[in-house]
Design a protein around this motif. Structure first.
Motif, PDB file in Angstrom:
ATOM      1  N   HIS A   1     -72.533  20.216  47.845  1.00  0.00           N
ATOM      2  CA  HIS A   1     -72.698  20.996  46.619  1.00  0.00           C
ATOM      3  C   HIS A   1     -73.978  20.596  45.921  1.00  0.00           C
ATOM      4  O   HIS A   1     -74.374  19.436  45.920  1.00  0.00           O
ATOM      5  CB  HIS A   1     -71.499  20.794  45.681  1.00  0.00           C
TER       6      HIS A   1
ATOM      7  N   SER B   1     -69.437  12.377  44.789  1.00  0.00           N
ATOM      8  CA  SER B   1     -68.035  11.955  44.697  1.00  0.00           C
ATOM      9  C   SER B   1     -67.132  12.959  45.411  1.00  0.00           C
ATOM     10  O   SER B   1     -66.022  12.608  45.805  1.00  0.00           O
ATOM     11  CB  SER B   1     -67.610  11.808  43.237  1.00  0.00           C
ATOM     12  N   MET B   2     -67.616  14.184  45.589  1.00  0.00           N
ATOM     13  CA  MET B   2     -66.816  15.208  46.255  1.00  0.00           C
ATOM     14  C   MET B   2     -67.367  15.440  47.662  1.00  0.00           C
ATOM     15  O   MET B   2     -68.579  15.415  47.881  1.00  0.00           O
ATOM     16  CB  MET B   2     -66.840  16.512  45.446  1.00  0.00           C
TER      17      MET B   2
ATOM     18  N   HIS C   1     -75.929  20.759  42.225  1.00  0.00           N
ATOM     19  CA  HIS C   1     -75.766  20.968  40.790  1.00  0.00           C
ATOM     20  C   HIS C   1     -76.907  21.824  40.250  1.00  0.00           C
ATOM     21  O   HIS C   1     -78.072  21.583  40.576  1.00  0.00           O
ATOM     22  CB  HIS C   1     -75.780  19.627  40.047  1.00  0.00           C
TER      23      HIS C   1
ATOM     24  N   TYR D   1     -63.051  26.767  47.398  1.00  0.00           N
ATOM     25  CA  TYR D   1     -63.875  27.868  46.868  1.00  0.00           C
ATOM     26  C   TYR D   1     -64.608  28.630  47.965  1.00  0.00           C
ATOM     27  O   TYR D   1     -64.743  29.853  47.887  1.00  0.00           O
ATOM     28  CB  TYR D   1     -64.875  27.336  45.837  1.00  0.00           C
TER      29      TYR D   1
ATOM     30  N   HIS E   1     -76.297  14.672  44.172  1.00  0.00           N
ATOM     31  CA  HIS E   1     -76.160  13.250  43.876  1.00  0.00           C
ATOM     32  C   HIS E   1     -76.420  12.439  45.148  1.00  0.00           C
ATOM     33  O   HIS E   1     -75.969  12.817  46.229  1.00  0.00           O
ATOM     34  CB  HIS E   1     -74.758  12.963  43.317  1.00  0.00           C
TER      35      HIS E   1
ATOM     36  N   GLN F   1     -68.426  27.682  38.685  1.00  0.00           N
ATOM     37  CA  GLN F   1     -68.498  26.860  37.484  1.00  0.00           C
ATOM     38  C   GLN F   1     -67.917  25.491  37.790  1.00  0.00           C
ATOM     39  O   GLN F   1     -66.834  25.387  38.376  1.00  0.00           O
ATOM     40  CB  GLN F   1     -67.696  27.511  36.360  1.00  0.00           C
ATOM     41  N   ASP F   2     -68.614  24.458  37.378  1.00  0.00           N
ATOM     42  CA  ASP F   2     -68.081  23.104  37.501  1.00  0.00           C
ATOM     43  C   ASP F   2     -66.851  22.975  36.579  1.00  0.00           C
ATOM     44  O   ASP F   2     -66.878  23.410  35.433  1.00  0.00           O
ATOM     45  CB  ASP F   2     -69.160  22.090  37.103  1.00  0.00           C
TER      46      ASP F   2
HETATM   47  P1  5GP Z   1     -70.669  14.925  42.617  1.00  0.00           P
HETATM   48  O1  5GP Z   1     -70.592  13.706  41.796  1.00  0.00           O
HETATM   49  O2  5GP Z   1     -69.841  14.864  43.868  1.00  0.00           O
HETATM   50  O3  5GP Z   1     -72.103  15.306  42.890  1.00  0.00           O
HETATM   51  O4  5GP Z   1     -70.141  16.100  41.714  1.00  0.00           O
HETATM   52  C1  5GP Z   1     -68.906  16.737  41.918  1.00  0.00           C
HETATM   53  C2  5GP Z   1     -68.748  17.770  40.826  1.00  0.00           C
HETATM   54  O5  5GP Z   1     -67.597  18.557  41.080  1.00  0.00           O
HETATM   55  C3  5GP Z   1     -68.557  17.144  39.449  1.00  0.00           C
HETATM   56  O6  5GP Z   1     -69.548  17.670  38.577  1.00  0.00           O
HETATM   57  C4  5GP Z   1     -67.146  17.553  39.042  1.00  0.00           C
HETATM   58  O7  5GP Z   1     -67.047  17.832  37.670  1.00  0.00           O
HETATM   59  C5  5GP Z   1     -66.897  18.786  39.879  1.00  0.00           C
HETATM   60  N1  5GP Z   1     -65.504  19.016  40.268  1.00  0.00           N
HETATM   61  C6  5GP Z   1     -64.605  18.085  40.662  1.00  0.00           C
HETATM   62  N2  5GP Z   1     -63.451  18.677  41.046  1.00  0.00           N
HETATM   63  C7  5GP Z   1     -63.636  20.015  40.894  1.00  0.00           C
HETATM   64  C8  5GP Z   1     -62.806  21.148  41.150  1.00  0.00           C
HETATM   65  O8  5GP Z   1     -61.673  21.062  41.612  1.00  0.00           O
HETATM   66  N3  5GP Z   1     -63.335  22.371  40.872  1.00  0.00           N
HETATM   67  C9  5GP Z   1     -64.607  22.519  40.360  1.00  0.00           C
HETATM   68  N4  5GP Z   1     -65.023  23.767  40.115  1.00  0.00           N
HETATM   69  N5  5GP Z   1     -65.412  21.466  40.128  1.00  0.00           N
HETATM   70  C10 5GP Z   1     -64.936  20.228  40.384  1.00  0.00           C
END
Ligand code: 5GP
Ligand code: ZN
Length: 216
Positions: A132, A127-128, A134, A9, A123, A30-31
């Motif tokens: 980022h 996990s990503m 939220h 993105y 967080h 958007q998530d």
């Molecule tokens: P984390 O747990 O890392 O803080 O949150 C990662 C967020 O990324 C989650 O809310 C998940 O739904 C969102 N997410 C995961 N893969 C993708 C993606 O490919 N595109 C978008 N827009 N959101 C994603």
């Protein structure tokens, strides 16, 4: 790697409909698996964006820049909430009535402050991989919310607001990710009822709360 999915993105903002906003500091998207009725992510464009958030936000300039973009995203979520639920809200009705009156007042009543209905943060263990933040409505009503960890990761101290940063070396926030946050009871954010580990019961309850909440 699936964990690298957010990198596209910032690399190519114009290629994705999910990108709602783009400037030199960040994109707002958007998530893809939203855990609330409105759920956005702020993705910083920074050479620090592959660091863990606790480390990335040691840079005061990055932190200041991203706080501005989080404020922008909050306004976006607030206007989306007003668009979706304003028609149900008691405190919006005065505003709508005044606006649609034959002789509308010069200054409309303020209506509901939707910004108060928004939670933000990172967080403690993302996990990503790409940095980022939220920015989401607090309702926690969405089909993508399936597991208790989905709920508790946003409704416990596992969600760390940006005003905690930069963290001191011995800040207890650094240990949250190692704590028992994912096994704690499910507690309704609105009425505090405890659902233990019964996520299906919680979800049914949250849908009822959502109905009341949007009418406030
Ligand atoms: P984390 O747990 O890392 O803080 O949150 C990662 C967020 O990324 C989650 O809310 C998940 O739904 C969102 N997410 C995961 N893969 C993708 C993606 O490919 N595109 C978008 N827009 N959101 C994603
Ligand atoms: Zn409740």
């Amino acid at each position: 790697d699936r964990r690298d999915g957010l990198g596209v993105y910032t690399a190519d903002p114009y290629a994705y409909d999910r990108v709602l906003f783009n400037n030199e500091n960040a994109v707002i998207i958007q998530d893809m698996f939203p855990k609330s009725s409105v759920h956005l992510l702020v993705l910083p464009k920074s050479d620090r964006n592959l660091l863990h958030p606790f480390e990335a936000f040691e840079d005061p300039q990055l932190l200041a820049d991203i706080k501005l973009e989080v404020e922008r995203a909050k306004q976006m979520v607030a206007s989306e909430l007003r668009r979706k639920y304003g028609q149900f809200s008691k405190s919006e009705q005065a505003r709508i009535q005044a606006r649609d009156a034959d002789d509308p007042p010069e200054v409309l009543p303020e209506g509901r402050d939707w910004a108060k209905e928004i939670i933000t943060g990172v967080h403690a263990v993302p996990s990503m991989n790409h940095l980022h933040v939220h920015v989401m409505s607090r309702d926690m009503v969405n089909d993508c919310l399936k597991r208790s960890a989905h709920y508790n990761s946003f409704q416990t101290s596992f969600l760390v607001p940006l005003d905690k940063f930069p963290l001191a070396k011995d800040d207890p926030v650094r240990r949250i990710g190692h704590g028992p946050w994912h096994t704690v009871d499910l507690v309704c954010w609105r009425c505090k009822e405890n659902f233990g580990n019964r996520v299906t019961k919680l979800k049914a309850h949250l849908a009822e709360e959502h109905d009341q909440w949007k009418r406030e």
